[in-house]
Design an enzyme around this catalytic site. Structure first.
Site, PDB file in Angstrom:
ATOM      1  N   GLU A  82      -5.647  10.946  12.285  1.00  0.00           N
ATOM      2  CA  GLU A  82      -5.394  10.648  10.874  1.00  0.00           C
ATOM      3  C   GLU A  82      -5.413  11.967  10.124  1.00  0.00           C
ATOM      4  O   GLU A  82      -6.420  12.674  10.116  1.00  0.00           O
ATOM      5  CB  GLU A  82      -6.445   9.707  10.292  1.00  0.00           C
ATOM      6  CG  GLU A  82      -6.156   9.354   8.832  1.00  0.00           C
ATOM      7  CD  GLU A  82      -7.257   8.535   8.170  1.00  0.00           C
ATOM      8  OE1 GLU A  82      -6.969   7.901   7.142  1.00  0.00           O
ATOM      9  OE2 GLU A  82      -8.399   8.534   8.677  1.00  0.00           O
ATOM     10  N   ASP A 125      -2.091  12.857  -0.997  1.00  0.00           N
ATOM     11  CA  ASP A 125      -1.832  13.349  -2.347  1.00  0.00           C
ATOM     12  C   ASP A 125      -0.335  13.252  -2.613  1.00  0.00           C
ATOM     13  O   ASP A 125       0.469  13.790  -1.851  1.00  0.00           O
ATOM     14  CB  ASP A 125      -2.297  14.807  -2.456  1.00  0.00           C
ATOM     15  CG  ASP A 125      -2.349  15.303  -3.899  1.00  0.00           C
ATOM     16  OD1 ASP A 125      -1.477  14.906  -4.699  1.00  0.00           O
ATOM     17  OD2 ASP A 125      -3.259  16.086  -4.214  1.00  0.00           O
ATOM     18  N   ASP A 139      -0.142   3.788  -2.259  1.00  0.00           N
ATOM     19  CA  ASP A 139       0.067   2.891  -3.401  1.00  0.00           C
ATOM     20  C   ASP A 139       1.054   3.524  -4.384  1.00  0.00           C
ATOM     21  O   ASP A 139       1.386   2.925  -5.401  1.00  0.00           O
ATOM     22  CB  ASP A 139      -1.259   2.605  -4.120  1.00  0.00           C
ATOM     23  CG  ASP A 139      -1.735   3.802  -4.911  1.00  0.00           C
ATOM     24  OD1 ASP A 139      -1.768   4.906  -4.325  1.00  0.00           O
ATOM     25  OD2 ASP A 139      -2.064   3.651  -6.100  1.00  0.00           O
ATOM     26  N   THR A 191      -8.454   1.707   3.690  1.00  0.00           N
ATOM     27  CA  THR A 191      -9.161   2.936   3.352  1.00  0.00           C
ATOM     28  C   THR A 191      -9.946   2.691   2.060  1.00  0.00           C
ATOM     29  O   THR A 191      -9.788   1.654   1.402  1.00  0.00           O
ATOM     30  CB  THR A 191      -8.191   4.100   3.122  1.00  0.00           C
ATOM     31  OG1 THR A 191      -7.530   3.926   1.861  1.00  0.00           O
ATOM     32  CG2 THR A 191      -7.155   4.183   4.246  1.00  0.00           C
ATOM     33  N   TYR A 241      -9.506   4.277  -0.759  1.00  0.00           N
ATOM     34  CA  TYR A 241      -8.535   4.246  -1.842  1.00  0.00           C
ATOM     35  C   TYR A 241      -7.757   2.934  -1.861  1.00  0.00           C
ATOM     36  O   TYR A 241      -7.472   2.376  -2.925  1.00  0.00           O
ATOM     37  CB  TYR A 241      -7.550   5.413  -1.711  1.00  0.00           C
ATOM     38  CG  TYR A 241      -8.088   6.735  -2.185  1.00  0.00           C
ATOM     39  CD1 TYR A 241      -8.532   6.909  -3.492  1.00  0.00           C
ATOM     40  CD2 TYR A 241      -8.142   7.839  -1.335  1.00  0.00           C
ATOM     41  CE1 TYR A 241      -9.018   8.129  -3.932  1.00  0.00           C
ATOM     42  CE2 TYR A 241      -8.633   9.057  -1.755  1.00  0.00           C
ATOM     43  CZ  TYR A 241      -9.067   9.198  -3.066  1.00  0.00           C
ATOM     44  OH  TYR A 241      -9.554  10.421  -3.499  1.00  0.00           O
TER      45      TYR A 241
END
Length: 212
Positions: free
Chosen positions: A44, A118, A154, A191, A193
């Protein structure tokens, strides 16, 4: 992303060489020796605080996992989680993803996960996105033929730019979801987030692509 400086982070990472790989370049081409088996290796890139990779390691004991994070002040949280979980098939690596070719040979890695990277929304920052073509070249260099990238976000703009980048690179899209949590996809592990954003009603996007 604003990070809280933790000047003690480097020392803590160095205190746990059984969990945090200290000299990754020495393992290039022989990562199976690190784990003591020939199981597939999934990484990851941008593992953050480690929830996803830790839960994946628990759910798939027949796969080796490596959580990679460039920020030491962030990966120490993943280390704490790993120490608590005590999963033998998970290690951590505190390096920059742009340099993965220094640590992995072709075929060392079987799958790459990119979760809630990011978005770098400004056009002039596009080269910093983990799905930009230069990063795709890095992943292709460490994955086997038909190696896969699994990506979640997202951020609609990042997802759209990633679809474009991956398609233009010549990769094959084998799965695309524009609303993961309302799809029939099974086995999703969230996750930190993802849980935060989805609880606010944000749509989660996901894709799987392979090199040809």
């Amino acid at each position: 992303m604003r990070l809280r400086n933790k000047p003690w982070a480097e020392d803590r990472l160095n205190d746990f060489p059984q969990y945090v790989i200290q000299q990754p370049v020495s393992h290039k081409g022989k990562w199976h020796e690190v784990f003591g088996n020939d199981n597939p290796l999934y990484i990851e890139v941008g593992t953050g605080k480690g929830r996803f990779i830790t839960e994946m390691a628990k759910a798939h004991p027949d796969v080796n996992f490596l959580g990679i994070e460039v920020y030491g002040s962030v990966i120490v949280a993943a280390l704490d989680l790993l120490i608590e979980a005590e999963v033998p098939n998970l290690k951590l690596l505190n390096v920059d993803a742009a340099n993965l070719g220094d640590y992995f040979a072709k075929g060392d890695v079987d799958r790459v996960y990119l979760n809630f990277s990011d978005p770098w929304p400004k056009t002039r920052h596009a080269k910093r996105r983990l799905t930009y073509k230069t990063f795709l070249e890095v992943y292709e260099g460490i994955l086997p033929e038909k190696g896969e990238i699994h990506f979640k976000t997202d951020n609609q703009g990042l997802f759209e730019s990633s679809l474009k980048s991956i398609s233009e690179y010549g990769m094959l899209l084998k799965f695309v979801s524009l609303d993961l949590h309302k799809s029939s996809f099974e086995g999703n592990i969230m996750t930190e987030y993802e849980e935060k954003f989805s609880s606010k009603g944000n749509r989660i996007y996901r894709l799987e692509a392979l090199f040809q």
